[in-house]
Scaffold this active site. Structure first.
Site, PDB file in Angstrom:
ATOM      1  N   GLU A  97     -18.068  -5.238  -5.769  1.00  0.00           N
ATOM      2  CA  GLU A  97     -17.318  -6.196  -6.588  1.00  0.00           C
ATOM      3  C   GLU A  97     -16.702  -7.303  -5.754  1.00  0.00           C
ATOM      4  O   GLU A  97     -16.259  -7.068  -4.628  1.00  0.00           O
ATOM      5  CB  GLU A  97     -16.124  -5.492  -7.235  1.00  0.00           C
ATOM      6  CG  GLU A  97     -16.481  -4.437  -8.192  1.00  0.00           C
ATOM      7  CD  GLU A  97     -15.217  -3.849  -8.807  1.00  0.00           C
ATOM      8  OE1 GLU A  97     -15.288  -2.722  -9.274  1.00  0.00           O
ATOM      9  OE2 GLU A  97     -14.161  -4.523  -8.809  1.00  0.00           O
ATOM     10  N   CYS A 117     -15.292   4.012  -1.063  1.00  0.00           N
ATOM     11  CA  CYS A 117     -14.157   4.112  -0.143  1.00  0.00           C
ATOM     12  C   CYS A 117     -13.891   5.580   0.168  1.00  0.00           C
ATOM     13  O   CYS A 117     -14.028   6.443  -0.691  1.00  0.00           O
ATOM     14  CB  CYS A 117     -12.923   3.464  -0.779  1.00  0.00           C
ATOM     15  SG  CYS A 117     -11.507   3.412   0.331  1.00  0.00           S
ATOM     16  N   CYS A 121      -7.047   6.924  -2.434  1.00  0.00           N
ATOM     17  CA  CYS A 121      -5.669   6.691  -2.889  1.00  0.00           C
ATOM     18  C   CYS A 121      -5.583   7.025  -4.378  1.00  0.00           C
ATOM     19  O   CYS A 121      -6.487   6.713  -5.149  1.00  0.00           O
ATOM     20  CB  CYS A 121      -5.260   5.240  -2.634  1.00  0.00           C
ATOM     21  SG  CYS A 121      -5.252   4.831  -0.876  1.00  0.00           S
ATOM     22  N   GLY A 174     -13.154  -0.734  -0.447  1.00  0.00           N
ATOM     23  CA  GLY A 174     -13.371  -0.340   0.942  1.00  0.00           C
ATOM     24  C   GLY A 174     -12.197  -0.615   1.851  1.00  0.00           C
ATOM     25  O   GLY A 174     -11.206  -1.235   1.447  1.00  0.00           O
ATOM     26  N   HIS A 231       3.175   1.701  -0.231  1.00  0.00           N
ATOM     27  CA  HIS A 231       3.170   2.502  -1.466  1.00  0.00           C
ATOM     28  C   HIS A 231       4.046   3.755  -1.455  1.00  0.00           C
ATOM     29  O   HIS A 231       3.943   4.609  -2.334  1.00  0.00           O
ATOM     30  CB  HIS A 231       1.739   2.896  -1.857  1.00  0.00           C
ATOM     31  CG  HIS A 231       0.793   1.737  -1.965  1.00  0.00           C
ATOM     32  ND1 HIS A 231       1.152   0.526  -2.493  1.00  0.00           N
ATOM     33  CD2 HIS A 231      -0.507   1.599  -1.585  1.00  0.00           C
ATOM     34  CE1 HIS A 231       0.114  -0.300  -2.451  1.00  0.00           C
ATOM     35  NE2 HIS A 231      -0.893   0.312  -1.902  1.00  0.00           N
ATOM     36  N   ASN A 305      -2.120  -1.407 -11.923  1.00  0.00           N
ATOM     37  CA  ASN A 305      -3.116  -1.551 -12.974  1.00  0.00           C
ATOM     38  C   ASN A 305      -3.514  -0.145 -13.380  1.00  0.00           C
ATOM     39  O   ASN A 305      -4.013   0.602 -12.542  1.00  0.00           O
ATOM     40  CB  ASN A 305      -4.352  -2.272 -12.425  1.00  0.00           C
ATOM     41  CG  ASN A 305      -4.122  -3.753 -12.317  1.00  0.00           C
ATOM     42  OD1 ASN A 305      -3.738  -4.403 -13.273  1.00  0.00           O
ATOM     43  ND2 ASN A 305      -4.337  -4.296 -11.123  1.00  0.00           N
ATOM     44  N   CYS A 348      -9.051  -3.967  -8.973  1.00  0.00           N
ATOM     45  CA  CYS A 348      -9.326  -2.995  -7.935  1.00  0.00           C
ATOM     46  C   CYS A 348     -10.378  -1.934  -8.238  1.00  0.00           C
ATOM     47  O   CYS A 348     -10.056  -0.801  -8.579  1.00  0.00           O
ATOM     48  CB  CYS A 348      -8.028  -2.275  -7.559  1.00  0.00           C
ATOM     49  SG  CYS A 348      -6.634  -3.376  -7.491  1.00  0.00           S
TER      50      CYS A 348
END
Ligand code: SAH
Length: 361
Positions: A97, A117, A121, A174, A231, A305, A348
């Site tokens: 993307e 990836c 997460c 990634g 985060h 999101n 994302c």
């Protein structure tokens, strides 16, 4: 016996120096490297035949020795806010993307560095299907060239200023530091006046925090921006969302960032996702103040999101205000990112995940 041709390389996998030495090896004068680079990156042509100021002989030789093939656009959607999301189909049918985000002040391309990836997460759609492979620097550059082509076709702004692709963020699918050699090779070309000529300060690398790579990054001598996905405010809160924290705990990460700032004299941006009831609390604001005290840094707050697999929700406006008031009280500077492209799943890794789902069902 099958006589197989040796595998050709993609010409955009070559640095300027590598291209120059290839041209020298076939007895072309040194200025040809600049000419070829201009066609590839300033003009952005997709075939050797279009490189008009090269001799016919050189064009055919390049065609014989190299591949120059754009990624195929599998789909393209534009949201109400003008964000356009591209899904590319690579030569081996991996999907990646790329997002184009035009705002009043800047035009940004969000670029992927890997197919899939490894880091998993617990809020990000990119990790859902695991990791497939690194992207080559040609595949990274191709995304940028593609988006730039689209930007060149956009109507000028109201003040008649032509729109220009101004910013590059490595925040697509990634982990850039897990594919650092190819990412740096692409960045050199994006930044070079002979390449895409985009200012280093307008190029951002975003990382989960692969500490051992920070030293190499600091030694590049290119003034790109470093963004670190934080985060969390301590090990417990970061472990919940980012499994990488078990390997590189938050205190070590912050120490590595301090060292990076000292070495490069540049600020670091911390990205911090706002999830209702989880990361957006009074305690989090207080603890972030403690963690980041005295650092030359910026905190970028990103309302999450929602990705259905994780069930997180973004906080309300009031909850965000309470949180930022808390940050003000402890003296942490922050910016609040406006969510974009949500109506087209531009957040994302969502488009790629959707494409995988529709293949798998
Ligand atoms: N691997 C790199 C770059 C890709 S993610 C990194 O982790 O930084 C780029 C940014 O998008 C990160 O800050 C990431 O945490 C954020 N992001 C991913 N999924 C998100 C979601 N669902 N909502 C909001 N931000 C998200």
């Amino acid at each position: 016996m099958v006589n197989r041709e040796p595998e050709k390389s993609e010409i955009r996998d070559l640095s300027f120096e590598e291209l120059a030495s290839y041209l020298e090896s076939i007895k072309e004068p040194p200025f040809r490297a600049g000419q070829v680079f201009k066609w590839l990156y300033e003009q952005g042509v997709w075939s050797f035949a279009d490189m008009k100021n090269l001799s016919q002989g050189l064009r055919s030789r390049l065609d014989q020795d190299f591949i120059l093939k754009p990624n195929t656009v599998a789909s393209q959607v534009t949201s109400r806010d003008g964000t356009t999301k591209f899904l590319f189909d690579l030569a081996d049918h991996q999907k990646i993307e790329t997002v184009l985000i035009p705002t009043a002040e800047r035009v940004t391309a969000c670029i992927s560095t890997q197919a899939g990836c490894k880091f998993g997460c617990k809020f990000c759609a990119s990790g859902l299907g695991g990791w497939e492979r690194n992207l080559t620097s040609a595949e990274i550059l191709d995304q940028v060239l593609h988006v730039r082509g689209v930007v060149r076709g956009l109507p000028p702004e109201a003040n008649k200023r032509e729109r220009r692709l101004s910013h590059i963020v490595f925040m697509g699918t990634g982990e850039p530091l897990d594919n650092l050699a190819n990412v740096l090779k692409a960045i050199r070309i994006i930044n070079s006046p002979q390449g895409l000529n985009i200012a280093a300060r307008h190029i951002t690398i975003s990382t989960v925090g692969l500490i051992p790579k920070f030293k190499e990054l600091a030694e590049q001598g290119i003034q790109f921006e470093l963004a670190v996905s934080l985060h969390g405010y301590d090990d417990a809160s970061r472990n919940v969302l980012m499994p990488i924290n078990k390997q590189y705990p938050i205190k070590e990460l912050i120490a590595a960032c301090r060292e990076y700032i000292k070495r490069t004299n540049r600020q670091v941006t911390f990205e911090y996702i706002l999830i209702a009831g989880l990361t957006c609390t009074d305690k989090a604001a207080r603890e972030l103040g403690r963690l980041l005290r005295g650092m030359i840094c910026k905190l970028n707050l990103i309302p999450c999101n929602p990705v259905s697999e994780f069930g997180h929700q973004p906080p309300t406006k009031e909850q965000i205000r309470a949180f930022t008031n808390g940050l003000d009280a402890v003296g942490v500077h922050y910016t609040l990112r406006r969510p974009r492209g949500q109506d087209v799943a531009a957040a994302c890794g969502q488009l790629r995940a959707l494409a995988r789902k529709s293949v798998n069902t």
